[in-house]
Design an enzyme around this catalytic site. Sequence first.
Site, PDB file in Angstrom:
ATOM      1  N   GLN A   1      -3.058   3.201   5.182  1.00 27.22           N
ATOM      2  CA  GLN A   1      -3.816   2.233   4.388  1.00 27.22           C
ATOM      3  C   GLN A   1      -3.606   0.837   4.961  1.00 27.22           C
ATOM      4  OE1 GLN A   1      -2.136   3.263   0.506  1.00 27.22           O
ATOM      5  NE2 GLN A   1      -4.162   3.936  -0.135  1.00 27.22           N
TER       6      GLN A   1
ATOM      7  N   VAL B   1       0.869  -1.171   0.000  1.00 27.38           N
ATOM      8  CA  VAL B   1       0.000   0.000   0.000  1.00 27.38           C
ATOM      9  C   VAL B   1       0.904   1.218   0.000  1.00 27.38           C
ATOM     10  CG1 VAL B   1      -2.019  -1.060   1.103  1.00 27.38           C
ATOM     11  CG2 VAL B   1      -0.233  -0.041   2.531  1.00 27.38           C
ATOM     12  N   SER B   2       0.350   2.358  -0.400  1.00 29.52           N
ATOM     13  CA  SER B   2       1.173   3.551  -0.589  1.00 29.52           C
ATOM     14  C   SER B   2       1.436   4.347   0.677  1.00 29.52           C
ATOM     15  CB  SER B   2       0.526   4.468  -1.624  1.00 29.52           C
ATOM     16  OG  SER B   2       0.454   3.799  -2.860  1.00 29.52           O
ATOM     17  N   THR B   3       0.494   4.347   1.616  1.00 22.98           N
ATOM     18  CA  THR B   3       0.667   5.183   2.801  1.00 22.98           C
ATOM     19  C   THR B   3       0.473   4.370   4.072  1.00 22.98           C
ATOM     20  OG1 THR B   3      -1.661   5.834   2.846  1.00 22.98           O
ATOM     21  CG2 THR B   3      -0.157   7.244   1.591  1.00 22.98           C
TER      22      THR B   3
END
Length: 182
Positions: free
Chosen positions: A14, A9-11
């Site tokens: 998340q 996931v990017s952040t």
Amino acid sequence: MSRIGYARVSTIDQDLETQIAKLKAEGCAIIRSEKVSGASRDGRAELATIIDFLRPGDELVVARLDRLGRDTRDVLNIIHECEQKGAFVTVLDPHVSTRGEMGHVVLTVLGMVAQMERRFIKERQREGIEQAKRQGVYKGGRQRLDRGRIRELSAKGLGPAGIAKLVGCSRMQVYRIIHACQ
């Protein structure tokens, strides 16, 4: 032959659980995950570890193609590196594998679509920001970290690793914030 799952996931806010559950359901014996942007391969240590340890006949499994990367070239390079080691890449949604020649074509097209989608999102975001600026309502992105607290903890002598653990971010973010104020 091992099925090795990769979730990303990017952040940090998340959740990886849905991807991990899908990978477990597919029989992945090993699952590596990370919370880092897929815009480039920089900082994606878990993916690099998987690729380093792939053996002939192994299979790298991801829930969706954009978990491997958002840039067509990066995705194709990752697939190429896996194939150089005699391994395969399988995407679960939609179900596509590099075991067959058609899989390569489909993954190439999906990679191009993912890259176009990323560009469209950025373009719409940029247009929205410009419109909000013209209307005088743009306030900028929300700050995810309390920079003052990070500087304060640093001034008290706490190291970057300790600060990162306390505030829930990476050491690199702590270093950037500390060095920005010097």
